[in-house]
Design an enzyme around this catalytic site. Structure first.
Site, PDB file in Angstrom:
ATOM      1  N   ALA A  15       0.856  -1.193   0.000  1.00  2.88           N
ATOM      2  CA  ALA A  15       0.000   0.000   0.000  1.00  2.88           C
ATOM      3  C   ALA A  15       0.892   1.242   0.000  1.00  2.88           C
ATOM      4  O   ALA A  15       2.112   1.138   0.162  1.00  2.88           O
ATOM      5  CB  ALA A  15      -0.888   0.013   1.236  1.00  2.88           C
ATOM      6  N   LYS A  16       0.323   2.375  -0.192  1.00  5.10           N
ATOM      7  CA  LYS A  16       1.060   3.638  -0.059  1.00  5.10           C
ATOM      8  C   LYS A  16       0.045   4.755   0.114  1.00  5.10           C
ATOM      9  O   LYS A  16      -1.125   4.615  -0.279  1.00  5.10           O
ATOM     10  CB  LYS A  16       1.898   3.899  -1.317  1.00  5.10           C
ATOM     11  CG  LYS A  16       3.106   4.778  -1.075  1.00  5.10           C
ATOM     12  CD  LYS A  16       4.209   4.018  -0.398  1.00  5.10           C
ATOM     13  CE  LYS A  16       5.418   4.894  -0.144  1.00  5.10           C
ATOM     14  NZ  LYS A  16       6.553   4.095   0.337  1.00  5.10           N
TER      15      LYS A  16
END
Ligand code: NAD
Length: 424
Positions: free
Chosen positions: A113-114
């Site tokens: 994720a980011k």
């Protein structure tokens, strides 16, 4: 009320297209099922939110924030939050995809994720940053959680920001939730060794690489671009291992001294003043020139796409260690490979941060905290194993280190997806 405009990307090539192209290339070489490639080239979820913030001058500014989950086949998603004026949704998506590969290559049970907020944290007061962080956390509160998606620091964010995320989430749940975020300060459940972990992981990779290349790190010359969390600690560790650090830089200044820079003093200067500008004992150099200095080890530790087709042919280093995510474009990668330069790819070279984030998450869930030596030894085991698996794949398949690393990682995620099956 003013709205902070979404930036036009500062990057020359669309980073998400680069990430997808990398995936397709890897899939071809490692014979990954095209149906799985169709799944893996998309992000599972992307949430964009607007974040109104009461500024100190009485105005209200509205910032844009994103949280992207790429894949959760191997576990909850994990990835940093970036505060930078050039953040774009496609940049966040590419970084999320790279996180999936990074976790798989290290063998830790996370997906990728980011997150990011379009803002310039350097021009904001502590109060403004805190209000923005707490509102952003509230906007994505249903997306994150210790079993779901666990943020961490990235460019422009630090332990202080993680503490606000932890507190906001915990206040809403009614009890402290240690596992919701990593990179927390030690006083509230951080892990010993987390701050230096990314650089330490990069150092372990460099140690293995010089051993394979039969170069001694003692007296080897090194240049480090970016003097933030990753770059400043890596420069220090390289110097402590006996390397001669001849060039360093940050966004305000570049320094070059072929006889060597006193890295400890530069570190103290940066801590004291917040910048490398004004540090004596070296000639001024631009960030572009730093990448081309004659050295054994070059460590780009700032932002993406700094080594491109424009300058790759002039890079003189023997080893490039990607402290940053995506500092070399795919076309530049081919040029470096043709020149016989060994590139230690980002998903391996800067994985130390997420590995110790994993340790912090485990310690938080168990509420039992480890000694620093234990953290560093376990980190060394994981990074060295990942390095050697990548090296053997590179040799057995006759491909670059990057292709080998991505191949191993993508195969693991593809296997997990196949084993679980496509829902429903
Ligand atoms: P940071 O904000 O602490 O430091 C970034 C540094 O780069 C600063 O010194 C800044 O002045 C410098 N910089 C900014 N623009 C620059 C430019 N145009 N030229 C030269 N220097 C410039 O960020 P960080 O956490 O050290 O992250 C750096 C890179 O490492 C990013 O690509 C990030 O995604 C990656 N990374 C970080 C971690 C981590 O644990 N912090 C983990 C994995 C990867």
């Amino acid at each position: 009320m003013t709205t902070v405009d979404a930036p036009v990307s500062h990057l020359r090539e669309n980073p998400f297209e680069i990430a997808r192209e990398q995936l397709r290339r890897v899939a071809k070489v490692f014979a990954i099922d095209p149906n799985l490639v169709n799944v893996l080239q998309e992000c599972k979820k992307a949430v964009s939110v607007s974040i109104p913030v009461a500024m100190d001058d009485g105005t209200t500014q509205v910032f844009q924030g994103h949280r992207v989950t790429h894949n959760v086949a191997r576990g909850p998603s994990k990835g940093g939050i970036r505060y930078h004026q050039d953040v774009t949704l496609d940049e966040v998506k590419s970084l999320a995809m790279w996180m999936t590969w990074k976790c798989a290559l290290s063998g830790i049970p996370f997906g990728g994720a980011k997150g990011g907020v379009v803002c310039n944290p350097k021009t904001m007061s502590e109060g403004e940053l805190q209000r923005m962080t707490r509102r952003f956390t509230s906007e994505i509160i249903n997306e994150i959680g210790p079993e779901k998606d666990i943020p961490a620091p990235d460019v422009g964010t630090d332990g202080r920001v993680m503490a606000w995320i932890f507190d906001t989430y915990s206040m809403n749940k009614g009890h402290s939730v240690l596992g919701v975020v990593t990179g927390k300060p030690l006083t509230i459940g951080g892990s010993l060794g987390r701050e230096e972990a990314t650089a330490r992981g990069a150092l372990y990779c460099v140690r293995e690489a010089v051993r394979k290349k039969q170069i001694s790190l003692q007296g080897a010359s090194a240049a480090v671009q970016g003097f933030g969390n990753v770059g400043s600690f890596l420069a220090r560790f390289l110097a402590e291992d006996g390397a001669n650090v001849i060039a360093i830089s940050d966004s305000t200044a570049g320094l070059h001294n072929p006889k060597g820079i006193d890295v400890q003093a530069a570190f103290a200067h940066k801590r004291e003043t917040g910048t490398l500008a004004g540090f004596r004992g070296a000639e001024a150099i631009t960030n572009e020139e730093l990448l081309l200095v004659d050295c054994d080890v070059l460590a780009p530790c700032a932002l993406e796409q700094v080594i491109t087709t424009d300058n790759a042919a002039q890079v003189k280093a023997k080893i490039v260690v990607e402290g940053a995510n995506g500092p070399v474009t795919p076309s530049a990668d081919e040029i470096l490979e043709d020149k016989g330069i060994l590139v230690l790819p980002d998903i391996l070279a800067n994985a130390g941060g997420v590995v110790v984030s994993y340790f912090e998450w485990v310690q938080g869930l168990q509420e039992y905290f480890w000694k620093e030596a234990e953290v560093n030894a376990k980190l060394n085991d994981i990074i060295t194993r990942a390095f050697n698996e990548t090296w053997s794949t590179m040799e057995s398949r006759g491909v670059s280190m990057r292709l080998a690393a991505y191949g191993l990682a993508v195969r693991r995620v593809a296997e997990a997806t196949t084993t679980r099956g496509i829902y429903p």
